[in-house]
Design a protein around this motif. Structure first.
Motif, PDB file in Angstrom:
ATOM      1  N   ALA A 166       0.824  -1.206   0.000  1.00  0.00           N
ATOM      2  CA  ALA A 166       0.000   0.000   0.000  1.00  0.00           C
ATOM      3  C   ALA A 166       0.860   1.260   0.000  1.00  0.00           C
ATOM      4  O   ALA A 166       0.513   2.265  -0.638  1.00  0.00           O
ATOM      5  CB  ALA A 166      -0.932  -0.002   1.212  1.00  0.00           C
ATOM      6  N   GLU A 169       2.262   1.878  -3.472  1.00  0.00           N
ATOM      7  CA  GLU A 169       1.248   2.450  -4.361  1.00  0.00           C
ATOM      8  C   GLU A 169       0.963   3.915  -4.022  1.00  0.00           C
ATOM      9  O   GLU A 169       0.531   4.690  -4.885  1.00  0.00           O
ATOM     10  CB  GLU A 169      -0.037   1.642  -4.268  1.00  0.00           C
ATOM     11  CG  GLU A 169       0.095   0.224  -4.816  1.00  0.00           C
ATOM     12  CD  GLU A 169      -1.170  -0.591  -4.626  1.00  0.00           C
ATOM     13  OE1 GLU A 169      -2.173  -0.017  -4.149  1.00  0.00           O
ATOM     14  OE2 GLU A 169      -1.162  -1.791  -4.957  1.00  0.00           O
ATOM     15  N   HIS A 232      -0.665   9.336  -4.543  1.00  0.00           N
ATOM     16  CA  HIS A 232      -2.016   9.005  -5.006  1.00  0.00           C
ATOM     17  C   HIS A 232      -2.707   8.270  -3.859  1.00  0.00           C
ATOM     18  O   HIS A 232      -2.458   7.096  -3.613  1.00  0.00           O
ATOM     19  CB  HIS A 232      -1.988   8.133  -6.261  1.00  0.00           C
ATOM     20  CG  HIS A 232      -3.334   8.054  -6.927  1.00  0.00           C
ATOM     21  ND1 HIS A 232      -4.328   7.225  -6.469  1.00  0.00           N
ATOM     22  CD2 HIS A 232      -3.842   8.712  -7.998  1.00  0.00           C
ATOM     23  CE1 HIS A 232      -5.398   7.365  -7.237  1.00  0.00           C
ATOM     24  NE2 HIS A 232      -5.131   8.265  -8.173  1.00  0.00           N
ATOM     25  N   HIS A 233      -3.550   9.030  -3.156  1.00  0.00           N
ATOM     26  CA  HIS A 233      -4.184   8.508  -1.951  1.00  0.00           C
ATOM     27  C   HIS A 233      -5.447   7.736  -2.311  1.00  0.00           C
ATOM     28  O   HIS A 233      -6.213   8.149  -3.196  1.00  0.00           O
ATOM     29  CB  HIS A 233      -4.530   9.669  -1.005  1.00  0.00           C
ATOM     30  CG  HIS A 233      -4.890   9.240   0.364  1.00  0.00           C
ATOM     31  ND1 HIS A 233      -6.176   8.899   0.719  1.00  0.00           N
ATOM     32  CD2 HIS A 233      -4.120   9.079   1.469  1.00  0.00           C
ATOM     33  CE1 HIS A 233      -6.193   8.558   1.999  1.00  0.00           C
ATOM     34  NE2 HIS A 233      -4.957   8.664   2.482  1.00  0.00           N
ATOM     35  N   PRO A 234      -5.712   6.606  -1.645  1.00  0.00           N
ATOM     36  CA  PRO A 234      -6.887   5.801  -1.986  1.00  0.00           C
ATOM     37  C   PRO A 234      -8.217   6.492  -1.723  1.00  0.00           C
ATOM     38  O   PRO A 234      -9.245   6.097  -2.295  1.00  0.00           O
ATOM     39  CB  PRO A 234      -6.730   4.549  -1.107  1.00  0.00           C
ATOM     40  CG  PRO A 234      -5.801   4.948  -0.012  1.00  0.00           C
ATOM     41  CD  PRO A 234      -4.883   5.955  -0.609  1.00  0.00           C
TER      42      PRO A 234
END
Length: 289
Positions: A166, A169, A232-234
């Motif tokens: 995570a 990403e 790029h935050h979920p």
């Protein structure tokens, strides 16, 4: 970590990145069997004998003078962080500006925690020795993940970057972030080479991550500072955030890291939304508890 081996490998890595033409030298004749400058060329630049430099590169730096060390650093075109690292490798007995107490628990002053908690819209956390994350606020958890729920051994920037999918990403420019993290970890290793926890961390990352092994072998060193990160935050998507690193005066091993967005930018609005989301999530957890 063996200081003589570290010194030898560091000098070789810095010499390998330079070419004769870059430093105004006429190349020695014959086929070049290694990348970068030869020992003879580096010795010529630094104004020392080849035998003297060879002995230093073999890890024998006990009697090198400050003037010679500076001349070699100049010849190698070392940065400030690299010069600090070289000095510590050559003179590990010199009193450290950041005391090395690996067995001592890392604690953050209560007032620092209160300061971070007051930053309701600003992700903030404190890193200590070997990039352990030792304190944080709610927004740091919203940005980086639930730090409080992580096992202590995984609450480390290097561990997160290389072994947590995570986190990989999250950073749009992961390769640059990974290189920066390893460069600081290498600098930290020079400051406290006998830290068993650091040795264990490096060992685990070396076994589990080929990217870490490659970056660690490069012997690059760099201090933490300031800059811009793209993420790029979920929850809120793309973010462009500036970060600042501040050394805490009461403990030179601790650094406060904050992230902020340019006022009025889309990222500033995304941070505001993230802060609202984090507060709602905290309220839900509080009611559930």
């Amino acid at each position: 970590m063996d200081q003589r081996t570290e010194l030898s490998e560091f000098l070789r890595s810095r010499r390998a990145r330079l070419q004769p033409a870059e430093v105004g030298l006429t190349p020695y004749g014959g086929r070049r069997r290694v990348p970068g400058l030869r020992r003879e060329e580096l010795a010529q630049l630094a104004g020392v004998s080849v035998a003297y430099y060879t002995r230093l590169e073999q890890g024998h730096g006990q009697n090198v003078s400050t003037a010679v060390l500076e001349a070699i650093a100049d010849a190698l075109r070392l940065t400030g962080a690299e010069r600090e690292h070289l000095t510590r490798l050559v003179r590990p007995s010199v009193k450290k500006t950041r005391p090395c107490r690996p067995a001592r628990p890392q604690r953050v002053r209560t007032s620092v925690q209160h300061l971070m908690d007051s930053m309701e819209n600003t992700p903030a956390y404190v890193v200590g020795r070997r990039l352990d994350i030792i304190a944080w606020n709610r927004m740091a958890c919203a940005l980086l993940g639930d730090l409080g729920a992580m096992p202590a051994g995984q609450r480390n920037l290097a561990w997160q970057i290389f072994l947590e999918p995570a986190t990989r990403e999250l950073y749009t420019e992961w390769e640059k972030k990974a290189a920066d993290v390893v460069a600081f970890l290498r600098l930290d290793a020079g400051r406290c080479p006998e830290d068993p926890h650091l040795a264990a961390l490096v060992g685990e990352l070396s076994v589990k991550s080929p990217e870490f092994r490659s970056l660690w072998a490069a012997h690059n060193v760099e201090d933490k500072g300031f800059g811009v990160k793209k993420l790029h935050h979920p929850v809120v998507g793309p973010l462009t955030l500036s970060y600042e690193t501040l050394v805490l005066p009461a403990d030179q091993n601790q650094q406060l890291v904050t992230y902020h967005a340019e006022p009025g930018s889309p990222s500033a609005e995304s941070l505001r939304i993230l802060a609202s989301w984090a507060m709602e999530s905290s309220d839900v957890q509080g009611r559930a508890g």
